[in-house]
Design a protein around this motif. Structure first.
Motif, PDB file in Angstrom:
ATOM      1  N   UNK A 179       0.861  -1.176   0.000  1.00  0.00           N
ATOM      2  CA  UNK A 179       0.000   0.000   0.000  1.00  0.00           C
ATOM      3  C   UNK A 179       0.896   1.224   0.000  1.00  0.00           C
ATOM      4  N   UNK A 180       0.809   1.989  -1.066  1.00  0.00           N
ATOM      5  CA  UNK A 180       1.575   3.207  -1.328  1.00  0.00           C
ATOM      6  C   UNK A 180       2.901   2.843  -1.980  1.00  0.00           C
ATOM      7  N   UNK A 181       2.940   3.003  -3.257  1.00  0.00           N
ATOM      8  CA  UNK A 181       4.120   2.670  -4.050  1.00  0.00           C
ATOM      9  C   UNK A 181       4.990   3.917  -4.250  1.00  0.00           C
TER      10      UNK A 181
ATOM     11  N   UNK B 188      12.983 -12.987  -5.287  1.00  0.00           N
ATOM     12  CA  UNK B 188      12.094 -13.950  -4.643  1.00  0.00           C
ATOM     13  C   UNK B 188      10.946 -14.402  -5.545  1.00  0.00           C
ATOM     14  N   UNK B 189      10.779 -13.777  -6.685  1.00  0.00           N
ATOM     15  CA  UNK B 189       9.732 -14.172  -7.617  1.00  0.00           C
ATOM     16  C   UNK B 189       8.324 -13.978  -7.090  1.00  0.00           C
ATOM     17  N   UNK B 190       8.156 -13.019  -6.212  1.00  0.00           N
ATOM     18  CA  UNK B 190       6.835 -12.756  -5.631  1.00  0.00           C
ATOM     19  C   UNK B 190       5.905 -12.110  -6.647  1.00  0.00           C
ATOM     20  N   UNK B 191       4.627 -12.392  -6.497  1.00  0.00           N
ATOM     21  CA  UNK B 191       3.614 -11.616  -7.191  1.00  0.00           C
ATOM     22  C   UNK B 191       3.424 -10.365  -6.356  1.00  0.00           C
ATOM     23  N   UNK B 192       3.541  -9.209  -6.977  1.00  0.00           N
ATOM     24  CA  UNK B 192       3.447  -7.962  -6.219  1.00  0.00           C
ATOM     25  C   UNK B 192       2.221  -7.191  -6.676  1.00  0.00           C
ATOM     26  N   UNK B 193       1.330  -6.959  -5.717  1.00  0.00           N
ATOM     27  CA  UNK B 193       0.148  -6.134  -5.927  1.00  0.00           C
ATOM     28  C   UNK B 193       0.422  -4.794  -5.260  1.00  0.00           C
TER      29      UNK B 193
ATOM     30  N   UNK C 111       4.721   2.990 -15.507  1.00  0.00           N
ATOM     31  CA  UNK C 111       6.028   2.709 -16.118  1.00  0.00           C
ATOM     32  C   UNK C 111       6.861   1.844 -15.168  1.00  0.00           C
ATOM     33  N   UNK C 112       6.922   2.230 -13.894  1.00  0.00           N
ATOM     34  CA  UNK C 112       7.635   1.435 -12.895  1.00  0.00           C
ATOM     35  C   UNK C 112       6.996   0.053 -12.762  1.00  0.00           C
ATOM     36  N   UNK C 113       5.672   0.025 -12.715  1.00  0.00           N
ATOM     37  CA  UNK C 113       4.941  -1.241 -12.566  1.00  0.00           C
ATOM     38  C   UNK C 113       5.259  -2.191 -13.714  1.00  0.00           C
ATOM     39  N   UNK C 114       5.291  -1.687 -14.920  1.00  0.00           N
ATOM     40  CA  UNK C 114       5.612  -2.520 -16.082  1.00  0.00           C
ATOM     41  C   UNK C 114       7.047  -3.048 -15.998  1.00  0.00           C
ATOM     42  N   UNK C 115       7.953  -2.192 -15.570  1.00  0.00           N
ATOM     43  CA  UNK C 115       9.365  -2.579 -15.481  1.00  0.00           C
ATOM     44  C   UNK C 115       9.585  -3.708 -14.471  1.00  0.00           C
ATOM     45  N   UNK C 116       8.832  -3.700 -13.372  1.00  0.00           N
ATOM     46  CA  UNK C 116       9.038  -4.672 -12.295  1.00  0.00           C
ATOM     47  C   UNK C 116       7.879  -5.666 -12.139  1.00  0.00           C
ATOM     48  N   UNK C 117       6.982  -5.726 -13.116  1.00  0.00           N
ATOM     49  CA  UNK C 117       5.871  -6.666 -13.105  1.00  0.00           C
ATOM     50  C   UNK C 117       4.995  -6.513 -11.852  1.00  0.00           C
ATOM     51  N   UNK C 118       4.698  -5.277 -11.510  1.00  0.00           N
ATOM     52  CA  UNK C 118       3.819  -4.970 -10.384  1.00  0.00           C
ATOM     53  C   UNK C 118       2.403  -4.823 -10.919  1.00  0.00           C
ATOM     54  N   UNK C 119       1.472  -5.474 -10.249  1.00  0.00           N
ATOM     55  CA  UNK C 119       0.081  -5.410 -10.688  1.00  0.00           C
ATOM     56  C   UNK C 119      -0.680  -4.386  -9.852  1.00  0.00           C
ATOM     57  N   UNK C 120      -1.350  -3.470 -10.531  1.00  0.00           N
ATOM     58  CA  UNK C 120      -2.184  -2.498  -9.839  1.00  0.00           C
ATOM     59  C   UNK C 120      -3.414  -3.203  -9.292  1.00  0.00           C
ATOM     60  N   UNK C 121      -3.757  -2.905  -8.039  1.00  0.00           N
ATOM     61  CA  UNK C 121      -4.910  -3.547  -7.403  1.00  0.00           C
ATOM     62  C   UNK C 121      -5.674  -2.529  -6.577  1.00  0.00           C
TER      63      UNK C 121
ATOM     64  N   UNK D 230      -8.881  -5.784  -3.354  1.00  0.00           N
ATOM     65  CA  UNK D 230      -8.201  -6.901  -4.023  1.00  0.00           C
ATOM     66  C   UNK D 230      -6.869  -7.210  -3.350  1.00  0.00           C
ATOM     67  N   UNK D 231      -6.143  -6.155  -3.003  1.00  0.00           N
ATOM     68  CA  UNK D 231      -4.828  -6.316  -2.374  1.00  0.00           C
ATOM     69  C   UNK D 231      -4.958  -7.042  -1.037  1.00  0.00           C
ATOM     70  N   UNK D 232      -5.887  -6.588  -0.187  1.00  0.00           N
ATOM     71  CA  UNK D 232      -6.067  -7.218   1.126  1.00  0.00           C
ATOM     72  C   UNK D 232      -6.521  -8.672   0.990  1.00  0.00           C
ATOM     73  N   UNK D 233      -7.414  -8.928   0.067  1.00  0.00           N
ATOM     74  CA  UNK D 233      -7.983 -10.272  -0.102  1.00  0.00           C
ATOM     75  C   UNK D 233      -6.970 -11.289  -0.620  1.00  0.00           C
ATOM     76  N   UNK D 234      -6.073 -10.868  -1.504  1.00  0.00           N
ATOM     77  CA  UNK D 234      -5.213 -11.809  -2.220  1.00  0.00           C
ATOM     78  C   UNK D 234      -3.771 -11.890  -1.729  1.00  0.00           C
ATOM     79  N   UNK D 235      -3.368 -11.035  -0.811  1.00  0.00           N
ATOM     80  CA  UNK D 235      -1.962 -10.993  -0.402  1.00  0.00           C
ATOM     81  C   UNK D 235      -1.655 -11.934   0.755  1.00  0.00           C
ATOM     82  N   UNK D 236      -0.488 -12.562   0.679  1.00  0.00           N
ATOM     83  CA  UNK D 236       0.031 -13.346   1.797  1.00  0.00           C
ATOM     84  C   UNK D 236       0.681 -12.423   2.827  1.00  0.00           C
TER      85      UNK D 236
END
Length: 164
Positions: free
Chosen positions: A62-64, A78-83, A92-102, A106-112
């Motif tokens: 929360x807060x990028x 670590x190969x984490x999925x990052x929301x 642009x940053x999200x695309x570079x590092x494979x960060x998914x906007x949520x 969605x973030x609270x529901x799906x994050x470990x």
């Protein structure tokens, strides 16, 4: 300072690396049960369950901003999925590092692991309450490196005591 004509300078976000590294340290320590295992070992009890891997987990940020972006870079091996959720999402940053906007929901529901790095403002005061804790996975690890008033303390205590 202005009253006495004293110049005051500061370096913005100078502690971003310290905070992002501390957050990564907490993630690994909590997910691997390092603290509880260490305490038990001091009492001559061996806990064989060493937790789980951080690798391939879903991390919600929360807060990028400066800290959040630095944490994303640290998490790459670590190969984490990052929301991520931010009011000004940097695609642009999200695309570079494979960060998914949520969305926050969605973030609270799906994050470990949910980690929060917001400044304390009128909009972020009491941002995390029972509603947010209730929407997280039962096994979710919550890390707050923001100011304390971002979290409703009574709701956090209730959630911990009642496994919410």
């Amino acid at each position: 300072c202005r009253k006495h004509n004293v110049k005051f300078l500061y370096q913005r976000w100078i502690n971003k690396k310290s905070v992002s590294e501390l957050t990564l340290c907490m993630m690994i320590s909590l997910i691997r049960n390092v603290y509880s295992s260490s305490l038990a070992l001091k009492n001559w009890k061996w806990i064989k369950k060493g937790g789980s891997n951080l690798t391939w987990k879903t991390v919600g940020i929360v807060w990028l901003g400066f800290v959040g972006k630095d944490l994303v870079e640290l998490l790459q091996p670590f190969g984490c999925t990052i929301l991520a959720n931010d009011i000004q999402f940097d695609q642009i940053f999200a695309n570079q590092y494979n960060v998914k906007q949520a969305t926050k929901k969605e973030l609270y529901k799906n994050s470990d692991i949910v980690t929060i790095h917001v400044p304390l403002t009128e909009k972020t005061k009491w941002l995390i309450s029972l509603k947010e804790f209730s929407s997280m996975k039962d096994s979710c690890i919550f890390i707050n490196t923001s100011r304390w008033d971002v979290v409703v303390e009574e709701d956090l205590l209730f959630a911990l005591k009642n496994n919410v």
